[in-house]
Design an enzyme around this catalytic site. Structure first.
Site, mmCIF file in Angstrom:
data_model
loop_
_atom_site.group_PDB
_atom_site.id
_atom_site.type_symbol
_atom_site.label_atom_id
_atom_site.label_comp_id
_atom_site.label_asym_id
_atom_site.label_seq_id
_atom_site.Cartn_x
_atom_site.Cartn_y
_atom_site.Cartn_z
ATOM 1 N N GLU A 256 39.226 34.606 43.402
ATOM 2 C CA GLU A 256 39.651 35.546 42.371
ATOM 3 C C GLU A 256 41.169 35.554 42.200
ATOM 4 O O GLU A 256 41.675 35.801 41.101
ATOM 5 C CB GLU A 256 39.133 36.958 42.670
ATOM 6 N N HIS A 259 41.948 33.021 39.574
ATOM 7 C CA HIS A 259 41.803 33.568 38.224
ATOM 8 C C HIS A 259 42.998 34.446 37.865
ATOM 9 O O HIS A 259 43.597 34.312 36.792
ATOM 10 C CB HIS A 259 40.535 34.427 38.146
ATOM 11 N N GLU A 285 38.177 28.670 35.521
ATOM 12 C CA GLU A 285 37.474 28.272 36.745
ATOM 13 C C GLU A 285 38.177 27.123 37.454
ATOM 14 O O GLU A 285 38.088 26.989 38.674
ATOM 15 C CB GLU A 285 36.030 27.894 36.429
#
Length: 490
Positions: A256, A259, A285
């Site tokens: 995460e 991201h 991604e």
């Protein structure tokens, strides 16, 4: 003011309101009281109604016709606003609002069904969402392919035919590698023990910091399904904790962070414009997967992590850093996509891609979904699904209407393979830094060559400009074969 200035001022408010709506979603999945589900659904529906009205405002069409771009950035902004305007205008306000309401309600239904292993409690709700998404796809497709219309929201320009061909080319080498690895004489040991939640979270924060996460513009919370949310000055991450498996927390966090760092790394001048966000979910991604896998699961970084974990937990069941590297990358049959090793992860995506295409086309009905999932999983992975929470109920995506999202995970892996090859050539001494828990050279290379551009370039153009090569699955497959042949002594 010029038409272009008027357009940008209007878009700035739309982008700000979109961020507010996203924050409502973050709140729902992290700290919202469980009893507030129906209220939140109405709030989300109201926000979507406002946003849909702005995205279809007739003035947008007028400004787009009159606006005169001064440079390539202006031209790209016009292209992105025009694309969103055309797509939003095809979807009735009633439908957009109802999708927002139903998917907000469905999150709670899905979470309860998953906790109780009760797919029958969720499937009727999924059926309703599927009908809404088919209606949306019909409006967007304008006579074309329904699945492609939904896929275009997450990976503009991609088609299911292209992705199916990509998966067909990847599958044989992935299956062969899995068979070789699982049949190898050497098998890494599993990590065993009890790992307290607070200690895991402290380690996860250390890893996020090592990857350059800006805590002044972010925060970390716990969620059932890890995700990141937000952009610019407020980009948040979530993780989850299993006290018998610290890798779940640590690598969900690093994923995460990838991201969130993409959003934090976009040029500040693009804030509140269509350029101020990741250009596609495949591009997104690529960042989460390269952070998590090529960097985070590499021998250099796991050597640093081994010492930190040994200190934090007063020793580990794995005796040395070399064995720990093998354990981190251990290939085992398993049910859960988010916990899957690099060798098998893309096979999990291929399963979901095929099933959701069948759902959208009507070839598969929701009443038959559990049986279809279980049969396909047994065929692809050789083990029978033991319970629905480990099968069809494990992912939140369909509950929130994200049909067309799943293939971008595998596409992101392909992009990450291309980026990793180029980065290794550009930063030959990277492992020396990673061994000290410092991912700065990798983050800086990714930020300079990819992240800062935001939505400036189409996804494939972005990757090809960053790497100097055409997008191909070969670098990813070559990397996997080299890495796991070494670990398993093939």
């Amino acid at each position: 003011m010029s038409a272009f200035d008027d357009l940008l001022a209007f878009q700035r408010q739309t982008e700000a309101l979109s961020s507010v709506a996203e924050r409502l979603g973050w709140d729902q999945e992290t700290v919202m009281p469980r009893g507030a589900t129906e209220q939140r659904a109405e709030e989300m529906a109201a926000m979507e109604a406002v946003l849909h009205e702005r995205r279809t405002d007739p003035r947008l069409g007028e400004w787009l016709e009159q606006a005169e771009p001064q440079d390539a950035e202006d031209q790209r902004i016009l292209e992105l606003i025009s694309r969103d305007f055309r797509r939003a205008s095809r979807v009735p306000a009633r439908l957009a609002t109802e999708i927002a309401r139903q998917t907000s309600l469905a999150q709670g239904v899905w979470a309860d069904a998953r906790a109780n292993d009760a797919p029958d409690d969720f499937l009727p709700v999924l059926s309703d969402i599927l009908m809404l998404k088919r209606e949306e796809a019909s409006a967007l497709a304008d006579g074309g392919d329904l699945y492609d219309a939904l896929l275009d929201d997450y990976e503009p320009g991609a088609s299911q035919a292209q992705i199916a061909a990509l998966f067909d080319s990847m599958r044989p080498r992935l299956v062969t590698l899995r068979e070789d690895v699982l049949g190898a004489e050497f098998q890494p040991s599993a990590l065993s023990g009890h790992f307290a939640q607070e200690t895991q979270l402290r380690l996860a924060r250390s890893c996020a910091t090592a990857f350059g996460y800006d805590w002044a513009r972010g925060r970390m919370d716990i969620a059932v399904h890890p995700f990141s949310s937000g952009r610019w000055q407020d980009s948040r991450i979530t993780t989850r904790v299993v006290e018998t498996d610290p890798f779940n927390c640590i690598y969900s966090t690093i994923h995460e962070v990838g991201h969130s760092s993409y959003e934090q790394g976009i040029d500040d001048d693009y804030a509140f414009t269509p350029l101020g966000r990741g250009v596609s979910m495949g591009a997104h991604e690529s960042q989460s997967r390269i952070y998590e896998n090529q960097i985070g699961r590499g021998a250099a970084f796991t050597g640093w992590l081994y010492q930190r974990m040994s200190d934090a937990f007063d020793g580990l069941s794995i005796p040395d850093a070399e064995g720990f590297y093998a354990t981190v990358n251990r290939v085992t049959p398993g049910y859960i996509r988010t916990e899957a090793d690099e060798v098998q992860y893309n096979l999990h995506i291929m399963l979901r891609f095929d099933l959701e295409r069948d759902l959208i086309s009507g070839r598969l009905d929701t009443v038959d979904l559990v049986e279809a999932w279980n049969a396909r999983f047994l065929r692809d992975f050789g083990i029978a699904v033991d319970r629905p929470a480990n099968g069809v109920l494990q992912d939140v995506h369909w509950a929130v209407g994200l049909f067309g999202y799943f293939p971008t995970y595998a596409l992101g892996n392909v992009y990450a393979g291309c980026l990793n090859k180029a980065m290794a050539e550009a930063v030959p001494d990277l492992d020396r830094y990673l061994a000290q828990g410092d991912a700065t050279p990798a983050v800086e290379w990714l930020r300079e060559n990819m992240q800062r551009h935001g939505g400036l370039y189409p996804p494939r153009d972005l990757i090809e400009d960053a790497t100097g090569s055409d997008v191909s699955e070969a670098p990813l497959l070559d990397y996997l074969e080299e890495k796991f042949s070494g670990i398993y002594r093939l």
